[in-house]
Design an enzyme around this catalytic site. Sequence first.
Site, PDB file in Angstrom:
ATOM      1  N   ASP A 109     -23.622 -26.874 -15.728  1.00 59.71           N
ATOM      2  CA  ASP A 109     -22.855 -25.964 -16.578  1.00 59.71           C
ATOM      3  C   ASP A 109     -21.839 -26.721 -17.436  1.00 59.71           C
ATOM      4  OD1 ASP A 109     -22.077 -23.130 -17.180  1.00 59.71           O
ATOM      5  OD2 ASP A 109     -20.140 -23.873 -16.479  1.00 59.71           O
TER       6      ASP A 109
ATOM      7  N   GLU B 111     -26.393 -28.172 -19.836  1.00 57.85           N
ATOM      8  CA  GLU B 111     -25.985 -27.190 -20.836  1.00 57.85           C
ATOM      9  C   GLU B 111     -25.109 -27.934 -21.832  1.00 57.85           C
ATOM     10  OE1 GLU B 111     -23.559 -23.077 -21.674  1.00 57.85           O
ATOM     11  OE2 GLU B 111     -22.859 -24.475 -20.172  1.00 57.85           O
TER      12      GLU B 111
HETATM   13  C1  NOJ Z   1     -21.608 -21.540 -19.538  1.00 59.73           C
HETATM   14  C2  NOJ Z   1     -22.201 -20.391 -18.786  1.00 59.73           C
HETATM   15  O1  NOJ Z   1     -23.519 -20.202 -19.225  1.00 59.73           O
HETATM   16  C3  NOJ Z   1     -21.306 -19.212 -19.050  1.00 59.73           C
HETATM   17  O2  NOJ Z   1     -21.864 -18.021 -18.566  1.00 59.73           O
HETATM   18  C4  NOJ Z   1     -19.956 -19.485 -18.428  1.00 59.73           C
HETATM   19  O3  NOJ Z   1     -19.067 -18.443 -18.756  1.00 59.73           O
HETATM   20  C5  NOJ Z   1     -19.360 -20.801 -18.931  1.00 59.73           C
HETATM   21  N1  NOJ Z   1     -20.319 -21.866 -18.967  1.00 59.73           N
HETATM   22  C6  NOJ Z   1     -18.210 -21.246 -18.058  1.00 59.73           C
HETATM   23  O4  NOJ Z   1     -18.674 -21.653 -16.806  1.00 59.73           O
END
Ligand code: NOJ
Length: 516
Positions: free
Chosen positions: A199, A246
Amino acid sequence: MQEAWWRGAAIYQVYLRSFADGNGDGLGDLAGLRGRLDYLSKLGIDAIWLNPWYPSPMSDGGYDVADYRSIEPIFGTLAEAEKLIQEAHERDIKIIIDVVPNHSSDQSAWFQEALAAGPGSPMRERFWFRSGHREGPPNDWQSIFGGPAWTQVPDGEWYLHLFAPEQPDFNWNSPAVREEFLDVLRFWLDRGVDGVRIDSAAVLIKDPDAEPDGLDPYTDRDGVHEIYREWRRVSDTYPGRFLIGEVWLPDQERFARYLRPDELHTAFNFDFLSCPWDPAALRRVIDDTLATHVPIGAPPTWVLSNHDVTRPVTRYGRPDTSFDHGDRKHGMTSDRELGVRRARAAALLAMALPGGVYVYQGEELGLPEVEDIPDALLQDPIWARSGHTDRGRDGCRVPLPWSGDAPPYGYGGEPWLPQPADWGPLTVEAQEADPSSMLNLYRTALRIRRESLGDGTLTWLPLGEEVLAFTRDSGLTCVVNLGREPVRLPEHQRIRLASDEVDGDLLPADTAVWLV
Ligand code: NOJ
């Protein structure tokens, strides 16, 4: 040597809270997912990526993790998670979990200990605690969810949170933080998970002392790469496992650094997901993606949606078909029929491209964005943090409709976000019975993809500016008409699959075909 499975995999994203509710409390859970594994097997996917499943106060849908080595009780138990891994493996489905290294929950043991220990304690080094500046926060950094990125604690210090105040950022200069996450990785890899989604992977490194003011939190900093090299060294000791980042970065050169051979295996392709339904723009994104990935030997990924963005059938039916976090275009008129038509064609495009493909739950049912959730029921922290100007991401997180013609559509108890009254025709049950449904299109496409697509190369065919057409190594040709007029198909033996009806040799607007 056999190619690594993840290079060409079709990966299905399960947002557990909204997938299927096994115990009737209105919240999706592991029991619900385990009960639907045959559905996923029949869909023809290779792996499931689960959003965070850890104990969490759910201030940000589980991305506020209180304990990285356990399971949130509303979802189930660690023993059930282990059973899920086993039952998925029995069906040849891999399991990918979500690890959140940028921040924890403010209820995590570490953060609570840091709070109790007070200023100057080594426990505070694990996060970003700082003194204020002239009665205010240490600098002017803003949270991505809106409002200041600093919150003051009773003893006067401030802590940094790029996201909600309930999500304090870790200080990755701390050796304890680095050790902790290597251990968390081993914990789950030992339990048989096949992949780890990372993440907010690009934002781990920051330095409020060096950069007192101004911040683009999604600007990555060079120091992050050493972290992923360490992670890679750990994952390499578990054959067949992979890391996916991500990484939202507009700069392709910086993006590619994450995919060097000793770092992450893959990263999400958000340029494709954000791209408007426009032939030149899509062609550019595809070419740029291939140019970024091919030289470093990393497989591209093709993503049309996830739990953070507007559902494709809604987005593609709008006058502006792009996606932008800064402006979700909530409530912009959307032509449902057009949106569905384009979403079907987009699915065949995404699945025909070389590399891996991601399908977010409900995408295979053609669910629209739910834009009329009552204000009082909205849960996404973006709604409150934006001063009630941005309705956030709840509209793509509404629980799935499985059967029947009224809520909860076989989902379980009363859904935690209300389902629309007109979703009867969109249930799995209804779509299974309709050969031309979105679900059956996805099933057939995923089956053909498994036989003759996946990773590899493509060769573009020149069929005009309004058309995207290419042939894959297996000989299968994908043609997508993004113009307004029908176009003549190139020579072929037969149409293997079409997103909508085709008129002889003429491919209608907003339609895709796979030819052999
Ligand atoms: C990316 C995640 O996909 C999202 O849902 C989240 O709010 C943020 N990162 C913070 O963790």
